[in-house]
Enzyme design. Sequence first.
Site, PDB file in Angstrom:
ATOM      1  N   SER A  69      -1.846   4.317  -0.831  1.00 58.23           N
ATOM      2  CA  SER A  69      -2.583   3.272  -1.541  1.00 58.23           C
ATOM      3  C   SER A  69      -2.700   3.602  -3.016  1.00 58.23           C
ATOM      4  CB  SER A  69      -3.981   3.201  -0.924  1.00 58.23           C
ATOM      5  OG  SER A  69      -4.846   2.491  -1.761  1.00 58.23           O
ATOM      6  N   TYR A  92     -12.053   7.257   1.101  1.00 57.13           N
ATOM      7  CA  TYR A  92     -10.829   6.585   1.544  1.00 57.13           C
ATOM      8  C   TYR A  92      -9.630   7.087   0.736  1.00 57.13           C
ATOM      9  CZ  TYR A  92      -7.206   3.004   1.894  1.00 57.13           C
ATOM     10  OH  TYR A  92      -6.001   2.365   2.047  1.00 57.13           O
ATOM     11  N   LYS A 151      -6.356   9.532   1.952  1.00 56.64           N
ATOM     12  CA  LYS A 151      -4.928   9.180   1.795  1.00 56.64           C
ATOM     13  C   LYS A 151      -4.224  10.246   0.954  1.00 56.64           C
ATOM     14  CE  LYS A 151      -4.436   5.149   3.896  1.00 56.64           C
ATOM     15  NZ  LYS A 151      -3.509   4.937   5.013  1.00 56.64           N
TER      16      LYS A 151
HETATM   17  P1  NAD Z   1      -5.277  -3.253   9.296  1.00 51.03           P
HETATM   18  O1  NAD Z   1      -6.639  -2.753   9.574  1.00 51.03           O
HETATM   19  O2  NAD Z   1      -5.015  -4.709   9.452  1.00 51.03           O
HETATM   20  O3  NAD Z   1      -4.196  -2.453  10.163  1.00 51.03           O
HETATM   21  C1  NAD Z   1      -4.386  -1.121  10.568  1.00 51.03           C
HETATM   22  C2  NAD Z   1      -4.158  -1.067  12.070  1.00 51.03           C
HETATM   23  O4  NAD Z   1      -4.339   0.279  12.513  1.00 51.03           O
HETATM   24  C3  NAD Z   1      -5.129  -1.945  12.851  1.00 51.03           C
HETATM   25  O5  NAD Z   1      -4.415  -2.747  13.760  1.00 51.03           O
HETATM   26  C4  NAD Z   1      -6.018  -0.936  13.579  1.00 51.03           C
HETATM   27  O6  NAD Z   1      -6.481  -1.432  14.817  1.00 51.03           O
HETATM   28  C5  NAD Z   1      -5.082   0.249  13.716  1.00 51.03           C
HETATM   29  N1  NAD Z   1      -5.758   1.547  13.848  1.00 51.03           N
HETATM   30  C6  NAD Z   1      -6.819   2.016  13.146  1.00 51.03           C
HETATM   31  N2  NAD Z   1      -7.135   3.262  13.558  1.00 51.03           N
HETATM   32  C7  NAD Z   1      -6.237   3.588  14.534  1.00 51.03           C
HETATM   33  C8  NAD Z   1      -6.041   4.731  15.340  1.00 51.03           C
HETATM   34  N3  NAD Z   1      -6.846   5.800  15.244  1.00 51.03           N
HETATM   35  N4  NAD Z   1      -5.025   4.729  16.228  1.00 51.03           N
HETATM   36  C9  NAD Z   1      -4.213   3.652  16.357  1.00 51.03           C
HETATM   37  N5  NAD Z   1      -4.372   2.531  15.632  1.00 51.03           N
HETATM   38  C10 NAD Z   1      -5.361   2.505  14.719  1.00 51.03           C
HETATM   39  O7  NAD Z   1      -4.896  -2.781   7.821  1.00 51.03           O
HETATM   40  P2  NAD Z   1      -3.627  -3.116   6.935  1.00 51.03           P
HETATM   41  O8  NAD Z   1      -4.088  -3.885   5.754  1.00 51.03           O
HETATM   42  O9  NAD Z   1      -2.535  -3.644   7.764  1.00 51.03           O
HETATM   43  O10 NAD Z   1      -3.281  -1.652   6.415  1.00 51.03           O
HETATM   44  C11 NAD Z   1      -2.261  -0.856   7.004  1.00 51.03           C
HETATM   45  C12 NAD Z   1      -2.221   0.474   6.272  1.00 51.03           C
HETATM   46  O11 NAD Z   1      -1.993   0.244   4.887  1.00 51.03           O
HETATM   47  C13 NAD Z   1      -3.527   1.280   6.367  1.00 51.03           C
HETATM   48  O12 NAD Z   1      -3.197   2.636   6.535  1.00 51.03           O
HETATM   49  C14 NAD Z   1      -4.175   1.037   5.022  1.00 51.03           C
HETATM   50  O13 NAD Z   1      -4.989   2.111   4.619  1.00 51.03           O
HETATM   51  C15 NAD Z   1      -2.960   0.914   4.105  1.00 51.03           C
HETATM   52  N6  NAD Z   1      -3.226   0.112   2.898  1.00 51.03           N
HETATM   53  C16 NAD Z   1      -3.687  -1.161   3.011  1.00 51.03           C
HETATM   54  C17 NAD Z   1      -3.964  -1.897   1.852  1.00 51.03           C
HETATM   55  C18 NAD Z   1      -4.518  -3.299   1.939  1.00 51.03           C
HETATM   56  O14 NAD Z   1      -5.062  -3.781   0.939  1.00 51.03           O
HETATM   57  N7  NAD Z   1      -4.396  -4.008   3.046  1.00 51.03           N
HETATM   58  C19 NAD Z   1      -3.746  -1.334   0.596  1.00 51.03           C
HETATM   59  C20 NAD Z   1      -3.267  -0.019   0.523  1.00 51.03           C
HETATM   60  C21 NAD Z   1      -3.002   0.691   1.692  1.00 51.03           C
END
Ligand code: NAD
Length: 339
Positions: free
Chosen positions: A125, A149, A153
């Site tokens: 991120s 957070y 990461k």
């Molecule tokens: P999201 O919450 O929609 O997807 C994450 C998924 O991981 C969810 O389906 C959740 O149920 C699953 N999950 C959480 N903990 C888990 C575990 N212990 N075991 C198995 N599954 C688990 O989020 P997203 O927006 O799709 O983000 C995906 C990744 O991208 C994350 O790692 C997030 O930190 C990173 N990210 C997201 C953004 C954003 O703005 N959306 C920005 C930067 C980084």
Amino acid sequence: MTRVLVTGGAGYIGTHTCVELLARGYEPVVVDNFVNSTPEAIRRVSRLTGRTLTWYEGDVRDTGKMAHLLGKHECRAVIHFAGLKAVGESTERPLDYYSVNTLGTHALASAMLDAGVHQLVFSSSATVYGEPVFLPYTESHPLQPTSPYGRSKQAAEMLLNDIAASGAMRDIAILRYFNPIGAHPSGLIGEDPNDVPNNLMPYVAQVAVGRRPFLNIWGNDYDTPDGTGVRDYLHVVDLARAHVLALDRFRHTHGPVTLNLGTGHGSSVLDVVKAFEEASGRRIPLRFEPRRAGDIAAFWADPSLAEETLGWKAENTLEDMCRDQWTWQSRNPLGYEAA
Ligand code: NAD
Ligand code: UDP
């Protein structure tokens, strides 16, 4: 058919990436514990692509289970989305954030080594950068994350870079996302926050659809063109495509790489509101409130290394992002829940 284990594949970015993987000849095997998603999202991916998806309920911290799934499906690579992502919540639940984001990555990497899988794409991120020393952020900008957070990461990134340096795992792509918004143009999949949205775009969309009365704008006294916060918003489908290109690259180029994924352009909160009003034909009532604790005034990406390395460039405009977000929100006012 190259099979890829997709952790967190039922989530917002994961579902969009599964669609792109299937379109490009990869076969995703999803594992998710559904802490922030629902199996309905996976069913929607099947509906959209006309393909049955293999999926499992499981926790990424379960090394044995991850190694078993990797072996059973003879996966060649892993895309690791599973994680917790709410910056504010991470200050209240740091143990959970380090457990899932950092130790989860450790557990998964151990499973990969056990199973002999050496290709990993990791969701990092832009929050790893923290207060800008210069803009746009390049990948060599100092890392000074301001939240648990961001630090969870950063710690996962350090772990992965050390594993790569040891020679134990050859191909690692660390992707630093800026602000993904929008949805698949079909309106079948999109972001479905469990609770009151923290992020700007889902909040705006819920106001437009009548679930919330107004948008709080957190600060209009920043040193930005209109005083509101500036971010680099990118279309989630563009973001999803980058993951496929990262896997494609592993076919001919080896070694670790860290890449910014953004458009290279900043938009203010008011720019986003205006674009969304135009896309939806709805008015977004606004309330100006004090700054949100921990917020940075403005940041955006230098995405040139991603273009050089992957041939990737974000293609969709802010108008496209708002149009597709509105299609998703207006067709699924309560998210996946109604289904
Ligand atoms: P999201 O919450 O929609 O997807 C994450 C998924 O991981 C969810 O389906 C959740 O149920 C699953 N999950 C959480 N903990 C888990 C575990 N212990 N075991 C198995 N599954 C688990 O989020 P997203 O927006 O799709 O983000 C995906 C990744 O991208 C994350 O790692 C997030 O930190 C990173 N990210 C997201 C953004 C954003 O703005 N959306 C920005 C930067 C980084
Ligand atoms: N923001 C806002 N109201 C909201 C949510 C966000 O004014 O309800 C602002 C926030 O202060 C920031 C921008 O919108 O300037 C993007 O915030 P978001 O939480 O989506 O992303 P992040 O701050 O994590 O980059």
